[in-house]
Design a protein around this motif. Structure first.
Motif, PDB file in Angstrom:
ATOM      1  N   ASN A  20     -17.407 -77.465  87.205  1.00 55.63           N
ATOM      2  CA  ASN A  20     -17.566 -78.340  88.353  1.00 55.63           C
ATOM      3  C   ASN A  20     -17.901 -77.520  89.901  1.00 55.63           C
ATOM      4  N   LEU A  21     -17.670 -76.230  90.023  1.00 55.73           N
ATOM      5  CA  LEU A  21     -18.302 -75.356  90.739  1.00 55.73           C
ATOM      6  C   LEU A  21     -19.030 -74.625  90.592  1.00 55.73           C
ATOM      7  N   SER A  22     -19.482 -73.616  91.781  1.00 54.70           N
ATOM      8  CA  SER A  22     -20.872 -72.835  92.049  1.00 54.70           C
ATOM      9  C   SER A  22     -20.054 -71.714  92.153  1.00 54.70           C
ATOM     10  N   ASP A 116      -8.944 -66.591  93.900  1.00 50.31           N
ATOM     11  CA  ASP A 116      -9.795 -65.127  94.450  1.00 50.31           C
ATOM     12  C   ASP A 116      -9.088 -64.809  95.484  1.00 50.31           C
ATOM     13  N   GLY A 117      -8.498 -65.979  96.134  1.00 51.22           N
ATOM     14  CA  GLY A 117      -7.842 -64.945  97.828  1.00 51.22           C
ATOM     15  C   GLY A 117      -6.993 -66.360  98.019  1.00 51.22           C
ATOM     16  N   SER A 118      -7.562 -66.190  99.649  1.00 52.44           N
ATOM     17  CA  SER A 118      -6.671 -67.358 100.664  1.00 52.44           C
ATOM     18  C   SER A 118      -7.899 -68.128 100.114  1.00 52.44           C
ATOM     19  N   GLU A 119      -7.590 -69.482 101.614  1.00 50.09           N
ATOM     20  CA  GLU A 119      -7.814 -70.921 101.453  1.00 50.09           C
ATOM     21  C   GLU A 119      -9.667 -70.388 102.159  1.00 50.09           C
ATOM     22  N   LYS A 120     -10.131 -69.840 102.634  1.00 49.04           N
ATOM     23  CA  LYS A 120     -11.490 -69.889 103.494  1.00 49.04           C
ATOM     24  C   LYS A 120     -11.658 -69.159 102.420  1.00 49.04           C
ATOM     25  N   THR A 121     -11.620 -67.901 101.650  1.00 43.91           N
ATOM     26  CA  THR A 121     -12.562 -67.381 100.642  1.00 43.91           C
ATOM     27  C   THR A 121     -12.814 -67.943  99.553  1.00 43.91           C
ATOM     28  N   VAL A 122     -11.646 -68.804  99.099  1.00 40.56           N
ATOM     29  CA  VAL A 122     -12.130 -69.049  97.909  1.00 40.56           C
ATOM     30  C   VAL A 122     -12.975 -70.025  97.851  1.00 40.56           C
ATOM     31  N   ASP A 123     -13.113 -70.965  99.089  1.00 41.47           N
ATOM     32  CA  ASP A 123     -13.818 -72.041  99.457  1.00 41.47           C
ATOM     33  C   ASP A 123     -15.242 -72.044  99.349  1.00 41.47           C
ATOM     34  N   LYS A 124     -15.009 -71.140 100.242  1.00 40.41           N
ATOM     35  CA  LYS A 124     -16.427 -70.299 100.548  1.00 40.41           C
ATOM     36  C   LYS A 124     -17.299 -69.380  98.799  1.00 40.41           C
ATOM     37  N   ILE A 125     -16.133 -68.759  98.184  1.00 42.61           N
ATOM     38  CA  ILE A 125     -16.750 -68.867  95.960  1.00 42.61           C
ATOM     39  C   ILE A 125     -16.884 -69.335  96.105  1.00 42.61           C
ATOM     40  N   THR A 126     -16.627 -70.906  95.462  1.00 43.30           N
ATOM     41  CA  THR A 126     -16.535 -71.148  95.076  1.00 43.30           C
ATOM     42  C   THR A 126     -18.047 -72.481  95.209  1.00 43.30           C
ATOM     43  N   GLY A 127     -18.466 -72.644  96.869  1.00 46.12           N
ATOM     44  CA  GLY A 127     -18.464 -73.504  97.110  1.00 46.12           C
ATOM     45  C   GLY A 127     -18.632 -75.381  96.984  1.00 46.12           C
ATOM     46  N   VAL A 128     -17.387 -74.675  97.469  1.00 46.63           N
ATOM     47  CA  VAL A 128     -16.957 -76.649  97.160  1.00 46.63           C
ATOM     48  C   VAL A 128     -15.677 -76.585  98.599  1.00 46.63           C
ATOM     49  N   SER A 148       3.420 -71.988  80.633  1.00 49.53           N
ATOM     50  CA  SER A 148       3.164 -70.288  81.189  1.00 49.53           C
ATOM     51  C   SER A 148       1.532 -70.138  82.093  1.00 49.53           C
ATOM     52  N   VAL A 149       1.514 -69.884  83.572  1.00 50.75           N
ATOM     53  CA  VAL A 149       0.131 -69.553  83.992  1.00 50.75           C
ATOM     54  C   VAL A 149       0.565 -68.347  84.401  1.00 50.75           C
ATOM     55  N   GLN A 150      -1.418 -67.734  84.501  1.00 53.31           N
ATOM     56  CA  GLN A 150      -1.554 -66.147  84.199  1.00 53.31           C
ATOM     57  C   GLN A 150      -2.472 -66.600  85.433  1.00 53.31           C
ATOM     58  N   ILE A 151      -2.563 -66.342  86.223  1.00 58.22           N
ATOM     59  CA  ILE A 151      -3.434 -65.796  87.929  1.00 58.22           C
ATOM     60  C   ILE A 151      -4.982 -64.380  86.846  1.00 58.22           C
ATOM     61  N   ASN A 152      -6.023 -65.852  87.585  1.00 57.77           N
ATOM     62  CA  ASN A 152      -6.812 -64.464  87.494  1.00 57.77           C
ATOM     63  C   ASN A 152      -8.299 -64.321  87.970  1.00 57.77           C
ATOM     64  N   SER A 153      -8.000 -63.305  88.657  1.00 54.71           N
ATOM     65  CA  SER A 153      -8.797 -62.579  89.842  1.00 54.71           C
ATOM     66  C   SER A 153      -9.836 -62.010  89.722  1.00 54.71           C
ATOM     67  N   VAL A 154     -11.516 -62.273  90.440  1.00 50.85           N
ATOM     68  CA  VAL A 154     -12.166 -61.038  89.875  1.00 50.85           C
ATOM     69  C   VAL A 154     -12.351 -61.075  91.756  1.00 50.85           C
ATOM     70  N   LEU A 155     -12.319 -59.044  91.726  1.00 49.64           N
ATOM     71  CA  LEU A 155     -12.369 -58.022  93.061  1.00 49.64           C
ATOM     72  C   LEU A 155     -13.804 -58.196  93.080  1.00 49.64           C
ATOM     73  N   HIS A 156     -14.075 -58.089  94.276  1.00 52.41           N
ATOM     74  CA  HIS A 156     -15.503 -57.721  95.270  1.00 52.41           C
ATOM     75  C   HIS A 156     -15.389 -57.524  96.632  1.00 52.41           C
ATOM     76  N   LYS A 157     -16.075 -57.370  97.843  1.00 49.51           N
ATOM     77  CA  LYS A 157     -16.196 -57.095  98.849  1.00 49.51           C
ATOM     78  C   LYS A 157     -15.824 -58.482  99.235  1.00 49.51           C
ATOM     79  N   ASP A 158     -16.169 -59.860  98.659  1.00 46.75           N
ATOM     80  CA  ASP A 158     -16.137 -61.093  99.569  1.00 46.75           C
ATOM     81  C   ASP A 158     -14.522 -61.154  99.376  1.00 46.75           C
ATOM     82  N   ASN A 159     -14.010 -61.030  98.710  1.00 42.90           N
ATOM     83  CA  ASN A 159     -11.865 -60.291  98.919  1.00 42.90           C
ATOM     84  C   ASN A 159     -11.218 -59.731  98.764  1.00 42.90           C
TER      85      ASN A 159
END
Length: 362
Positions: A20-22, A116-128, A148-159
């Motif tokens: 559902n995301l991009s 993968d980050g804060s609100e502005k970053t996540v919404d930009k990355i996902t396109g939604v 039990s929850v684990q957070i997975n984050s992919v690191l790159h220049k945008d975040n």
């Protein structure tokens, strides 16, 4: 390594390639459309049964977005009925109260949620727009219900600048934060220029080491050579060697892991027309990989004191980038080569790499 040690422990199963995301770096190149070639529930139930006969005790169900399939609960139940440990990798957006109520009937289920980050970053990355808010709400719901929850984050220049936010969020929620660096070898990431250079990577390694003194929930997904000893976490030395785990793609292809889509040379068979157990036990590809000896690995891995512990780390990336299954871990090799040729100061290297500085790669 011999085949008699090849007992399956874990299956990485992408139950759909739709999402559902991009996200611009999506490893699976997922699209916002239904799969054309999905496995039926009957085939999935057979995978669960045969996987258990191969020794499997856990399964990672991912995608795409696993909740994009309308029959997700039946799929989860197929593995739960065979007493698998269920690990669900999701973007979290589609997790609502009704789904959480359904989880209650499953015996052993945990969640890996992408953030993968804060609100502005996540919404930009996902396109939604609104993705961040929905993900945070899903995490809160799961935690409130005792999952039990684990957070997975992919690191790159945008975040890159969002890392402090992620560390703080992990600490406040007391949930594991697993950080992985963007790999340009897969999916849509091949077209990006947003991967981090060695300088950024090293700054992150050092920052995480300092942060872990206050937040023990952080895991930096790197080989032990690149980490401070206090930051090591349990790893599997079999990743990619097909001794204890394998991947199944949404079209039924069985391969060395769930990341190796669009690589026909890494397909061992297809469960639509072949028994999963037969593929695991008798595939020529898997037999060939299991005949390889980790001692023959090349480059920095050959002299690394952690080789037996990590097995050269991921074998997919070296193979995809070089065509050689014995090629060294590329990030470890880049650090080591930079040290050998004095490209950056010794003070800017992980301690493990420095300890190899005077050793010669043969």
């Amino acid at each position: 390594m011999s085949t008699n040690k090849s007992i399956l422990h874990r299956i990485f199963f992408n139950i759909t390639s739709a999402c559902n995301l991009s996200c611009h770096y999506c490893y699976a190149n997922s699209r916002r459309m239904a799969d054309r070639d999905l496995l039926s529930l009957k085939v999935i139930e057979r995978i669960a049964s045969e996987g258990k006969k191969c020794g499997a005790t856990s399964v990672l169900l991912s995608g795409g977005e696993p909740f994009f399939r309308k029959d997700w609960f039946q799929i989860f139940s197929s593995f739960d009925d065979h007493d698998y440990e269920l690990s669900i990798s999701s973007n979290g957006v589609l997790i609502d109260e009704k789904k959480i109520e359904s989880f209650g009937s499953l015996k052993n289920i945990i969640f890996q949620i992408s953030l993968d980050g804060s609100e502005k970053t996540v919404d930009k990355i996902t396109g939604v727009k609104g993705t961040f808010t929905r993900v945070i709400k899903a995490i809160d719901r799961l935690l409130e219900n005792g999952y039990s929850v684990q957070i997975n984050s992919v690191l790159h220049k945008d975040n890159y600048n969002d890392i402090p936010f992620l560390i703080r969020y992990s600490y406040e929620k007391k949930v594991v934060l697993r950080l992985t660096f963007l790999d340009k070898n897969y999916g849509r990431a091949e077209k990006t220029t947003r991967d981090l250079d060695l300088g950024h990577v090293n700054k992150i390694i050092k920052a995480i080491h300092i942060a872990r003194t206050a937040n023990p929930y952080i895991e930096l997904n790197l080989p032990p050579l690149l980490l401070h000893p206090d930051d090591w976490f349990p790893i599997s030395p079999s990743c990619g060697w097909t001794h204890h785990q394998c991947g199944i793609l949404s079209n039924g292809d069985v391969t060395i892991c769930g990341l190796s889509s669009e690589r026909p040379d890494l397909v061992a068979g297809n469960v639509k027309n072949q028994s999963f157990k037969d593929i695991w036990d008798n595939s020529p590809l898997f037999k060939k990989l299991r005949s390889l000896d980790v001692k023959n690995i090349k480059g920095v891995c050959k002299i690394c004191p952690f080789l037996r512990a990590c097995g050269g780390s991921c074998r997919l990336t070296p193979y995809v980038s070089t065509g050689d299954f014995y090629a060294p871990n590329p990030l470890c090799q880049m650090f080591y080569d930079a040290l050998r040729y004095n490209q950056i100061d010794e003070d800017d290297f992980p301690s493990g790499v420095i300890s190899l500085g005077l050793m010669k790669v043969t």
